[in-house]
Design a protein around this motif. Structure first.
Motif, PDB file in Angstrom:
ATOM      1  N   PHE A 239       0.866  -1.185   0.000  1.00 14.96           N
ATOM      2  CA  PHE A 239       0.000   0.000   0.000  1.00 14.96           C
ATOM      3  C   PHE A 239       0.901   1.233   0.000  1.00 14.96           C
ATOM      4  O   PHE A 239       2.098   1.145   0.278  1.00 14.96           O
ATOM      5  CB  PHE A 239      -0.901  -0.008   1.241  1.00 14.96           C
ATOM      6  CG  PHE A 239      -2.058  -0.959   1.118  1.00 14.96           C
ATOM      7  CD1 PHE A 239      -3.211  -0.581   0.442  1.00 14.96           C
ATOM      8  CD2 PHE A 239      -1.992  -2.231   1.680  1.00 14.96           C
ATOM      9  CE1 PHE A 239      -4.289  -1.460   0.328  1.00 14.96           C
ATOM     10  CE2 PHE A 239      -3.064  -3.107   1.563  1.00 14.96           C
ATOM     11  CZ  PHE A 239      -4.212  -2.727   0.886  1.00 14.96           C
ATOM     12  N   HIS A 240       0.285   2.367  -0.245  1.00 12.75           N
ATOM     13  CA  HIS A 240       1.097   3.579  -0.400  1.00 12.75           C
ATOM     14  C   HIS A 240       1.781   4.007   0.887  1.00 12.75           C
ATOM     15  O   HIS A 240       2.782   4.728   0.838  1.00 12.75           O
ATOM     16  CB  HIS A 240       0.238   4.725  -0.953  1.00 12.75           C
ATOM     17  CG  HIS A 240      -0.292   4.436  -2.319  1.00 12.75           C
ATOM     18  ND1 HIS A 240      -1.534   4.828  -2.742  1.00 12.75           N
ATOM     19  CD2 HIS A 240       0.250   3.745  -3.358  1.00 12.75           C
ATOM     20  CE1 HIS A 240      -1.741   4.421  -3.985  1.00 12.75           C
ATOM     21  NE2 HIS A 240      -0.670   3.753  -4.380  1.00 12.75           N
ATOM     22  N   HIS A 241       1.256   3.603   2.033  1.00 14.89           N
ATOM     23  CA  HIS A 241       1.950   4.012   3.257  1.00 14.89           C
ATOM     24  C   HIS A 241       3.155   3.109   3.522  1.00 14.89           C
ATOM     25  O   HIS A 241       3.906   3.333   4.466  1.00 14.89           O
ATOM     26  CB  HIS A 241       0.999   4.036   4.458  1.00 14.89           C
ATOM     27  CG  HIS A 241       0.382   2.719   4.817  1.00 14.89           C
ATOM     28  ND1 HIS A 241      -0.410   1.992   3.971  1.00 14.89           N
ATOM     29  CD2 HIS A 241       0.434   1.989   5.957  1.00 14.89           C
ATOM     30  CE1 HIS A 241      -0.822   0.891   4.568  1.00 14.89           C
ATOM     31  NE2 HIS A 241      -0.324   0.852   5.778  1.00 14.89           N
TER      32      HIS A 241
ATOM     33  N   ASP B 257      -4.687  -2.351   7.739  1.00 12.20           N
ATOM     34  CA  ASP B 257      -3.601  -1.916   8.614  1.00 12.20           C
ATOM     35  C   ASP B 257      -3.618  -0.389   8.784  1.00 12.20           C
ATOM     36  O   ASP B 257      -3.556   0.130   9.898  1.00 12.20           O
ATOM     37  CB  ASP B 257      -2.262  -2.368   8.000  1.00 12.20           C
ATOM     38  CG  ASP B 257      -1.071  -1.785   8.725  1.00 12.20           C
ATOM     39  OD1 ASP B 257      -0.808  -2.240   9.840  1.00 12.20           O
ATOM     40  OD2 ASP B 257      -0.430  -0.865   8.181  1.00 12.20           O
ATOM     41  N   TYR B 258      -3.748   0.310   7.692  1.00  9.04           N
ATOM     42  CA  TYR B 258      -3.744   1.772   7.740  1.00  9.04           C
ATOM     43  C   TYR B 258      -4.972   2.288   8.487  1.00  9.04           C
ATOM     44  O   TYR B 258      -4.887   3.218   9.288  1.00  9.04           O
ATOM     45  CB  TYR B 258      -3.700   2.307   6.306  1.00  9.04           C
ATOM     46  CG  TYR B 258      -3.558   3.807   6.178  1.00  9.04           C
ATOM     47  CD1 TYR B 258      -2.435   4.462   6.674  1.00  9.04           C
ATOM     48  CD2 TYR B 258      -4.534   4.568   5.552  1.00  9.04           C
ATOM     49  CE1 TYR B 258      -2.296   5.841   6.554  1.00  9.04           C
ATOM     50  CE2 TYR B 258      -4.412   5.945   5.420  1.00  9.04           C
ATOM     51  CZ  TYR B 258      -3.297   6.577   5.921  1.00  9.04           C
ATOM     52  OH  TYR B 258      -3.169   7.938   5.796  1.00  9.04           O
TER      53      TYR B 258
ATOM     54  N   PRO C  39      -6.052   9.173   1.971  1.00  9.61           N
ATOM     55  CA  PRO C  39      -6.283   7.763   1.648  1.00  9.61           C
ATOM     56  C   PRO C  39      -5.069   7.082   1.017  1.00  9.61           C
ATOM     57  O   PRO C  39      -4.197   7.761   0.454  1.00  9.61           O
ATOM     58  CB  PRO C  39      -7.439   7.823   0.650  1.00  9.61           C
ATOM     59  CG  PRO C  39      -7.315   9.168   0.023  1.00  9.61           C
ATOM     60  CD  PRO C  39      -6.774  10.080   1.068  1.00  9.61           C
ATOM     61  N   VAL C  40      -5.034   5.780   1.137  1.00 12.57           N
ATOM     62  CA  VAL C  40      -3.984   5.001   0.476  1.00 12.57           C
ATOM     63  C   VAL C  40      -4.628   3.863  -0.310  1.00 12.57           C
ATOM     64  O   VAL C  40      -5.765   3.482  -0.061  1.00 12.57           O
ATOM     65  CB  VAL C  40      -2.974   4.400   1.480  1.00 12.57           C
ATOM     66  CG1 VAL C  40      -2.274   5.485   2.275  1.00 12.57           C
ATOM     67  CG2 VAL C  40      -3.649   3.410   2.417  1.00 12.57           C
ATOM     68  N   GLY C  41      -3.884   3.339  -1.241  1.00 13.79           N
ATOM     69  CA  GLY C  41      -4.325   2.190  -2.018  1.00 13.79           C
ATOM     70  C   GLY C  41      -3.098   1.472  -2.520  1.00 13.79           C
ATOM     71  O   GLY C  41      -1.978   1.715  -2.043  1.00 13.79           O
TER      72      GLY C  41
END
Lengths: 307, 608
Positions: free
Chosen positions: B176-178, B269-270, B283-285
């Motif tokens: 994911f992006h984080h 998780d995020y 947001p993340v994806g």
């Protein structure tokens, strides 16, 4: 004076209540928001769930009573079309942009209208007078969105000097929407300034000042302009309210993320809580600024007293 | 517009945004050439027991990157290999440009705003989530030439012989992006819980419920402790799961694909680390683009997420969507080169082309335009006095209108005329023998006479038309259509204005004696059947045609796991509706955008 202010505030509250009732009823006349906001293939079960969640299954007077109850506590509700975001949050994000635009447009109105008004009064029946009248006439007769699109075409598309839209290019971003919004009021302010100036220019004390050899610049700007300012100033106070609440079209054309743009989106989506909140907020601005102008007018001109 | 859901939702939004997304991404060079004339049931084929899809990396490999004067599209190879849509109009040729390094780092896209904006897509649903697709991915993607399911976050899959158990192997090591978490089964289950959450406005929320199983209500719970686990999903490992259904469902690769916009994947998780509020702000994806900034009502900004994304490496460093409601503002943005791609209404496209810009269009249609013939509630609300229930009257209606004249006058001959509403020639259940109803006023009058309208006064009908995003011509075409109907003897009470009253009436199943112009998305025939041509008991949505015969075929089709049988059932349903003149088909329209050829050198885009 105190009594007058209290009376005006009481009148304002009644006016706001009436406005809220009208907006509440009219918004619901436009149709069922659930049908717009849910995907077409949402099942009747889901539709009913959402309708219940939003309280649309209750009688309208119950909805209104609840709405007013929440409103007075500062709870404007949730924006349906924005997935439940609190409306106060939406307004807090957008209001500064609208105030910025309206303030700039006000300055544009004043900045163009007052000097031209003085000029055409001093140069009455000359080419300056006629030119000023034409400039004002164009502003008054052309809709602001048409002026806006014209400005966009010339200064953004053809000349490429300014951005077409948005608010991400700093001061450049405000120029076109601000001028388009402010220009509309130039004619009225200019004509008021002109007539007021002509009246003052014809007074005995001005003639005396000239006879005494006072420089013409000082006569006009120090003695005439200041005294002629009361009438246009009152009107410009009202314009402030008009600019705050009347930027709906300009904000849409220039993609300016303010309250007007939010109102258009809300109307499109039948997002009743947002429509109600924005309209009542606009009404509050208008009433408050009217009140403020009246009070300041009294202070500026001590001969005026309210009973 | 439209703005409107079409509003905020109409399918236009998603078609537009995903099309733009495709433009914004690098082309997958090795995408497998689409096979055969597949379509709806190709997905069943794909889903057949033990059928395992090839790893996506092989199918859609490396990014072209080099674009530039960019080759921004993601689907060029697919379109090259796929069957061209029948009678598809040619897109405007952009001036030739040599590929090379991108001329700029940013790709800027001007579109009409979505109906509802929220960075948590499940809260606004449907087409409004199109703007999030650059950032979020789904389990499956769809081949826009063949309708075949292709791997996305699901690497391979198989279904049990009874069609109730889906074994899905997820792609591993997709961050994911984080970048503190990689995609796994718990993320899928969590996302699934969001799609079917009671406050979700996803179009398929009820469908997920139907297939969930006897304890399906639990799936709509929002108990934080239960997030990430669900009784109907068995976790085999962190990257493999078994998804259990309570009935056979072979179209999971369709319903769980990015094509339907609903099933985007969120990070559990995020969510657990930052909470819903922060997730909604930042947001993340797992997609090729990472969220950067969002100003509500104005713009949404992304940047390239990874140096080497597993699926697509965008040709640009940043991607910005500008939301401009006014058509002329978008035209000005394109002409001032503040936008490289802009949604341009058909009536302004000529001006754009004359100014040196180009118009591009999707490889397959984006919209289906048709006229609903209301009142065909052939069971509980059957009204024999309703002229619309008489097949002769319906045929007369179909022969009364001149589709070619409409196409020329309103759509610049860009509409692909349609023979049977819901069936496109690329759908395997389409029958090439179906003909577009001919304009024949004499035949129409004759049919009305046979239906008993012999005294010159034809049936009384209502005609409703309202604007919908993507096809604003819906109200304009109503005028000649009404005139043609009156010419052959119909007495028409016209109501032209907003679409809202139309939707309210068909949702209430009160369309007796009503015709209305409609614009819908472009979907496989089976999906069209479910939404438009079955009753509420079968989870229909636009109640205009409820016939026990076709509903029986649809029910069998839905529960069948035999590919040949399913194809035949859908063919039979289509044939029956064609014979019955169940609707007045008009045509298919393509998604079109104005582009700056100095930035976009080549383009070939899908319709979604």
């Amino acid at each position: 004076m105190q009594r007058y202010i209290i009376l005006r505030i009481a009148q304002s509250v009644v006016a706001l209540l009436v406005i809220s009732a009208i907006v509440f009823a009219l918004a619901r006349v436009t149709g069922d928001p659930v049908a717009i906001l849910l995907p077409e293939d949402a099942s009747p079960k889901v539709v009913e769930q959402i309708r219940t969640k939003w309280g649309l299954d209750q009688p309208i007077y119950v909805q209104y009573a609840k709405y007013i109850g929440n409103f007075v506590t500062g709870d404007f509700g949730e924006a349906w079309a924005y997935g439940g975001v609190p409306i106060t949050e939406l307004i807090a994000r957008r209001l500064p942009n609208t105030i910025y635009l309206a303030s700039f447009a006000w300055i544009v109105s004043a900045g163009i209208a007052l000097p031209i008004g003085v000029l055409v009064a001093v140069k009455k029946d000359t080419v300056f007078d006629w030119t000023g009248k034409i400039i004002a006439l164009i502003g008054q007769s052309a809709p602001s969105f048409a002026i806006g699109l014209l400005l966009m075409w010339v200064f953004a598309v053809i000349l490429g000097w300014l951005p077409t839209s948005g608010n991400d290019a700093g001061f450049k971003s405000i120029l076109l929407p601000g001028i388009a919004l402010g220009y509309y009021n130039v004619a009225a302010v200019m004509r008021l300034t002109r007539s007021s100036m002509l009246e003052v220019l014809d007074t005995e004390y001005v003639k005396l000042a000239r006879i005494k050899g006072m420089p013409e610049r000082k006569v006009i700007w120090k003695h005439c302009f200041r005294n002629a300012l009361i009438v246009p100033f009152t009107y410009m106070g009202l314009i402030g309210a008009v600019l705050l609440t009347g930027s709906v079209v300009i904000e849409t054309v220039f993609v300016w993320p303010g309250l007007g743009d939010l109102a258009i989106d809300a109307i499109r989506n039948r997002d009743f809580p947002v429509i109600q909140a924005v309209v009542i907020l606009f009404a509050t601005f208008y009433i408050f600024i009217n009140l403020l102008v009246d009070v300041m007018y009294a202070y500026l001109n001590p001969r005026i007293r309210y009973n | 517009m439209n703005k409107v859901a079409s509003l905020r939702a109409s399918l236009c939004g998603v078609f537009a945004l995903a099309l733009l997304f495709a433009l914004a991404c690098g082309a997958p060079t090795e995408q497998a050439a689409p096979s055969a004339p597949a379509a709806a049931d190709t997905q069943a084929q794909q889903a057949a027991p033990d059928a395992t899809a090839a790893p996506a990396q092989q199918q859609q490999a490396a990014p072209t990157a080099t674009t530039a004067l960019a080759q921004p599209a993601g689907m060029s190879d697919a379109s090259a290999g796929g069957a061209a849509p029948t009678a598809a109009p040619e897109p405007t040729e952009a001036p030739a440009a040599e590929l090379g390094a991108p001329v700029q780092a940013d790709l800027r896209v001007a579109i009409t705003p979505p109906y509802a904006e929220n960075l948590l897509g499940w809260r606004v649903g449907g087409t409004n989530q199109g703007m999030l697709q650059p950032m979020q991915e789904a389990l499956f993607q769809r081949d826009y030439q063949t309708w075949e399911a292709r791997p996305m976050l699901a690497e391979s899959w198989s279904v049990s012989p009874d069609g109730k158990e889906w074994n899905i192997k997820l792609r591993e090591n997709v961050p994911f992006h984080h970048e503190e978490d990689t995609f796994g089964v718990s993320d899928f289950v969590f996302s699934f819980q969001l799609w079917s959450h009671p406050e979700a406005k996803t179009g398929f929320g009820d469908f997920w419920h139907q297939i969930l199983g006897p304890d399906s209500d639990d799936q709509r719970s929002y108990d934080v402790d239960a997030l990430g686990s669900a009784p109907t999903v068995t976790e085999v490992s962190d990257s493999e799961m078994v998804w259990n259904m309570n009935r056979p469902e072979l179209w999971i690769p369709f319903y769980a694909s990015e094509a339907t916009t609903d099933p985007l994947i969120y990070s559990l998780d995020y969510w657990e680390k930052v909470g819903e509020g922060e997730y909604g702000l930042n947001p993340v994806g797992t997609g090729p683009w990472k969220f950067v900034n969002y100003e509500q009502g104005a713009r949404l900004e992304y940047e390239r997420a990874f140096d080497d994304h597993w699926r697509i490496n965008p040709d640009f460093d940043t991607l910005t969507f500008f939301f401009a409601e006014e058509d002329l503002t978008r035209v000005a943005m394109l002409r001032a080169k503040e936008a490289d791609i802009a949604e341009i209404p058909r009536e302004l496209q000529g001006e754009i082309v004359n100014a040196g810009f180009a118009i591009t269009q999707s490889t397959l249609p984006a919209f289906m335009v048709w006229i609903g013939i209301g009142g065909q509630y052939l069971e509980d609300r059957y009204d024999p006095n309703d002229p619309n229930t008489n097949v002769l009257v319906r045929r007369a209606m179909n022969h009364a209108i001149d589709r070619e004249a409409l196409n020329e006058a309103f759509f610049d001959n860009k509409m692909e005329l349609m023979a049977n509403t819901g069936w496109h020639p690329t759908d395997p259940s389409f029958d090439p023998a179906w003909e577009i109803p001919a304009y024949d006023p004499d035949a129409s009058r004759q049919l009305l006479a046979e239906a008993g309208y012999t005294d010159g006064s034809g049936p009384n009908i209502e005609f409703m038309a309202g604007k919908l995003v993507g096809v604003p011509e819906l109200t304009e075409i109503a005028v000649p259509i009404i005139s043609w109907l009156e010419e052959v003897g119909f007495e028409v009470d016209a109501q032209i204005g907003e679409f809202q009253p139309i939707r309210t009436r068909y949702k209430a199943r009160e369309m007796n004696g009503v015709l209305w112009t409609h614009r819908t998305g472009f979907w496989p025939a089976g999906r069209n059947m479910r939404v438009y041509f079955v009753s509420p008991t079968l989870a229909g949505a636009v109640y205009m045609y409820e016939d026990p015969f076709t509903e029986d075929l649809f029910t069998k089709w839905q529960s069948s796991v035999d590919e040949a049988e399913r194809l035949q059932l859908m063919k039979d349903a289509g044939q029956y509706m064609y014979d019955q003149s169940a609707t007045m088909p008009l045509g298919f329209l393509f998604a079109e955008f104005g582009i700056n050829p100095e930035v976009i050198a080549s383009y070939s885009v899908n319709n979604s």
